[in-house]
Write a protein that holds these residues in place. Structure first.
Motif, PDB file in Angstrom:
ATOM      1  N   TYR A  17      42.393  47.062  29.122  1.00 31.51           N
ATOM      2  CA  TYR A  17      43.003  46.051  29.987  1.00 31.51           C
ATOM      3  C   TYR A  17      44.272  46.569  30.653  1.00 31.51           C
ATOM      4  N   ARG A  19      46.804  48.043  33.375  1.00 31.73           N
ATOM      5  CA  ARG A  19      47.123  48.129  34.792  1.00 31.73           C
ATOM      6  C   ARG A  19      46.080  47.484  35.708  1.00 31.73           C
ATOM      7  N   GLY A  20      45.467  46.403  35.230  1.00 31.47           N
ATOM      8  CA  GLY A  20      44.542  45.645  36.067  1.00 31.47           C
ATOM      9  C   GLY A  20      43.133  46.180  36.136  1.00 31.47           C
ATOM     10  N   VAL A  23      39.772  43.927  36.689  1.00 32.76           N
ATOM     11  CA  VAL A  23      40.104  42.595  37.209  1.00 32.76           C
ATOM     12  C   VAL A  23      39.530  42.461  38.622  1.00 32.76           C
ATOM     13  N   GLN A  24      38.700  41.452  38.826  1.00 26.72           N
ATOM     14  CA  GLN A  24      38.011  41.283  40.105  1.00 26.72           C
ATOM     15  C   GLN A  24      38.867  40.574  41.155  1.00 26.72           C
ATOM     16  N   SER A  25      39.752  39.689  40.707  1.00 26.61           N
ATOM     17  CA  SER A  25      40.580  38.936  41.653  1.00 26.61           C
ATOM     18  C   SER A  25      41.661  39.833  42.252  1.00 26.61           C
ATOM     19  N   PRO A  26      41.703  39.976  43.589  1.00 25.62           N
ATOM     20  CA  PRO A  26      42.751  40.798  44.211  1.00 25.62           C
ATOM     21  C   PRO A  26      44.150  40.293  43.890  1.00 25.62           C
ATOM     22  N   TYR A  29      44.957  41.144  40.245  1.00 29.32           N
ATOM     23  CA  TYR A  29      45.151  42.588  40.130  1.00 29.32           C
ATOM     24  C   TYR A  29      46.542  42.990  40.626  1.00 29.32           C
ATOM     25  N   ARG A  30      46.938  42.464  41.777  1.00 28.34           N
ATOM     26  CA  ARG A  30      48.255  42.796  42.327  1.00 28.34           C
ATOM     27  C   ARG A  30      49.370  42.327  41.395  1.00 28.34           C
ATOM     28  N   ARG A  33      49.365  44.683  38.365  1.00 24.91           N
ATOM     29  CA  ARG A  33      49.732  46.062  38.723  1.00 24.91           C
ATOM     30  C   ARG A  33      51.170  46.187  39.197  1.00 24.91           C
ATOM     31  N   TYR A 199      43.534  36.166  31.648  1.00 24.45           N
ATOM     32  CA  TYR A 199      43.441  37.617  31.703  1.00 24.45           C
ATOM     33  C   TYR A 199      44.181  38.240  30.530  1.00 24.45           C
TER      34      TYR A 199
END
Length: 203
Positions: A17, A19-20, A23-26, A29-30, A33, A199
């Protein structure tokens, strides 16, 4: 030494898990990250190391996260419940110099102070909650003053069975949107237009 051993065990269990990854969601993820696991050496870190001294590695790690969260959302109002140190406030203020930080403690006078404060019907942008005293009642009250962009930080969600159970209850609360489980704390968002999901993050 104990912190390093525990940190290594948690890190290994959550390795997938990091640094993202996955993860499907932009948006999620941002956030993971570039806010939660951002390793950029902010200039303020060096200054804050001297201003806020005597913190252990665990507390410093959380403080730097709080700095990044404040820098990320530029809040007008931060509510801090049950802090045993002024360090969190200092890091929040460094991340957003224009924000107000309302602090109160887990005792009778602190809860009375909160009730008086909430009478002005503020919009809470960030709330940091220690799982002390009547924290359930505190969180329920604060939820009545959230907006779509509000963020709650629940500290020490894995401290014991009760704290872990409470975190699971929050994840499933209909008032709550996306959540992030960082092990050392949980981050709660309230924008229910975003698909509700929890998450796991290797923080």
């Amino acid at each position: 030494m104990f912190y390093r051993i525990r940190r290594a065990r948690v890190w290994l269990r959550r390795l997938r898990y990091s640094r993202g990854f996955g993860v499907q969601s932009p948006w999620a993820y941002r956030f993971i990250r570039y806010v939660v696991n951002e390793h950029y050496p902010y200039y303020d870190y060096s200054h804050l190391n001297h201003e806020v001294y005597g913190l252990n590695k665990f507390a410093r790690k959380l403080c730097r996260l709080y700095f990044r969260l404040a820098n990320y959302c530029q809040p007008k109002l931060i509510v801090d419940y049950g802090a045993g140190t002024m360090a969190y406030r200092t890091y929040f203020k460094a991340g957003c110099k224009s924000c107000d930080v309302f602090m109160f403690q887990a005792n009778e006078s602190g809860l009375e102070k909160l009730d008086n404060f909430l009478r002005v019907k503020p919009v809470i942008d960030i709330a940091r909650i220690s799982l002390k005293g009547d924290y359930r009642s505190v969180v329920d009250k604060l939820m009545n003053f959230t907006g779509r962009k509000s963020i709650f930080i629940i500290q020490r969600i894995k401290k014991n069975r009760e704290s872990h159970r409470y975190w699971e209850e929050l994840i499933n609360d209909s008032r709550v949107g996306v959540t992030f489980d960082l092990y050392y704390c949980g981050i709660v968002f309230f924008d229910r237009k975003i698909y509700k999901q929890n998450y796991l993050v290797n923080f």
